[in-house]
Design a protein around this motif. Sequence first.
Motif, PDB file in Angstrom:
ATOM      1  N   TYR A  31       0.842  -1.207   0.000  1.00  0.00           N
ATOM      2  CA  TYR A  31       0.000   0.000   0.000  1.00  0.00           C
ATOM      3  C   TYR A  31       0.874   1.253   0.000  1.00  0.00           C
ATOM      4  N   ALA A  32       1.894   1.272   0.848  1.00  0.00           N
ATOM      5  CA  ALA A  32       2.772   2.445   0.952  1.00  0.00           C
ATOM      6  C   ALA A  32       3.484   2.717  -0.366  1.00  0.00           C
ATOM      7  N   GLN A  33       3.927   1.687  -1.020  1.00  0.00           N
ATOM      8  CA  GLN A  33       4.607   1.866  -2.306  1.00  0.00           C
ATOM      9  C   GLN A  33       3.636   2.319  -3.389  1.00  0.00           C
ATOM     10  N   ARG A  34       2.462   1.719  -3.428  1.00  0.00           N
ATOM     11  CA  ARG A  34       1.487   2.021  -4.473  1.00  0.00           C
ATOM     12  C   ARG A  34       0.811   3.379  -4.257  1.00  0.00           C
ATOM     13  N   GLU A  35       0.302   3.625  -3.078  1.00  0.00           N
ATOM     14  CA  GLU A  35      -0.507   4.821  -2.824  1.00  0.00           C
ATOM     15  C   GLU A  35       0.301   6.044  -2.400  1.00  0.00           C
ATOM     16  N   LEU A  36       1.402   5.821  -1.719  1.00  0.00           N
ATOM     17  CA  LEU A  36       2.191   6.950  -1.217  1.00  0.00           C
ATOM     18  C   LEU A  36       3.525   7.111  -1.941  1.00  0.00           C
ATOM     19  N   GLN A  37       3.804   6.224  -2.882  1.00  0.00           N
ATOM     20  CA  GLN A  37       5.041   6.229  -3.650  1.00  0.00           C
ATOM     21  C   GLN A  37       6.288   6.202  -2.756  1.00  0.00           C
ATOM     22  N   LEU A  38       6.229   5.404  -1.710  1.00  0.00           N
ATOM     23  CA  LEU A  38       7.366   5.272  -0.808  1.00  0.00           C
ATOM     24  C   LEU A  38       8.258   4.147  -1.304  1.00  0.00           C
TER      25      LEU A  38
END
Length: 75
Positions: A31-38
Amino acid sequence: MEASYVELAEKLAGSGVKVGKFRADGDQKEYAQRELQLGSFPTILFFPKHSSRPIKYPSENRDVDSLMAFVNALR
């Protein structure tokens, strides 16, 4: 960094700025990678009221004064 977050939260108490911690390196990593581009952790984000997207903290300085300056510049 934990101590800096706690102190920052204490300094901002009652100001309308909420300080939260989100563990994005565990079950929430996708989720963090997909939605927040982390891509790396830890990452500090500011979610301003006037924007639908967070603003990434641009510095490696993790002391309270640097974090406070970042918050104050954006609110």
